[in-house]
Motif scaffolding. Sequence first.
Motif, mmCIF file in Angstrom:
data_model
loop_
_atom_site.group_PDB
_atom_site.id
_atom_site.type_symbol
_atom_site.label_atom_id
_atom_site.label_comp_id
_atom_site.label_asym_id
_atom_site.label_seq_id
_atom_site.Cartn_x
_atom_site.Cartn_y
_atom_site.Cartn_z
ATOM 1 N N ARG A 122 -33.447 38.152 -5.488
ATOM 2 C CA ARG A 122 -32.576 39.329 -5.457
ATOM 3 C C ARG A 122 -32.859 40.241 -6.648
ATOM 4 O O ARG A 122 -32.896 41.464 -6.518
ATOM 5 N N ASP A 158 -31.211 43.702 -0.967
ATOM 6 C CA ASP A 158 -30.463 43.183 -2.111
ATOM 7 C C ASP A 158 -29.059 42.774 -1.666
ATOM 8 O O ASP A 158 -28.575 41.698 -2.026
ATOM 9 N N GLY A 159 -28.443 43.592 -0.838
ATOM 10 C CA GLY A 159 -27.118 43.262 -0.320
ATOM 11 C C GLY A 159 -27.124 42.017 0.550
ATOM 12 O O GLY A 159 -26.205 41.194 0.478
ATOM 13 N N ARG A 160 -28.154 41.879 1.358
ATOM 14 C CA ARG A 160 -28.240 40.686 2.224
ATOM 15 C C ARG A 160 -28.512 39.415 1.410
ATOM 16 O O ARG A 160 -28.123 38.320 1.820
ATOM 17 N N ALA A 162 -27.266 38.860 -1.491
ATOM 18 C CA ALA A 162 -26.077 38.583 -2.333
ATOM 19 C C ALA A 162 -25.296 37.394 -1.841
ATOM 20 O O ALA A 162 -25.306 37.019 -0.714
#
Length: 162
Positions: A122, A158-160, A162
């Motif tokens: 990430r 990046d959100g996935r 997290a």
Amino acid sequence: MTSPSPSSPRGFSRRTLLAASAASLAFLATGCTSSSADEREQVTSEQADELGAQVAVQEAVVSAFVAAGAADPALAAEVADLAAQADEQLTRLRAAAPDSSSSSSAPAGSAPAAPETRAWLRGQVATAAASHATACVDQSGARAALLGSIAAGLAGQDGRLA
């Protein structure tokens, strides 16, 4: 008592007003373009260098997915679609970069063992997204759109992660 006389149209009719508005808008749009598309798409040497640097950044992202997959096979299976997307983004960047060669990806370093692998990956993705977003500002036309699109895609990754 007098009957009201038929009223004659006063001022502009709606049709005349619409035609005048359309003509004004066309005139303003023509007057607002500052340069031709060819001038906007010319690449300066600084832009070419920056785009080449972004190719290296994206190569590091692709390498990070490979390293993370080696460190954590379960994570590799989970993020296979993200790795494929990163690789496709790299292909598009190489095609857009003048004098871009298909060099081997620079190693992103070895990924830590699970469970720290996801956080490390990430971080790699977030760093690349920020780099592409920053470089986007100094590009123009399709190159700026490409870098912005890749930055947004990596931010989504990046959100996935997290």
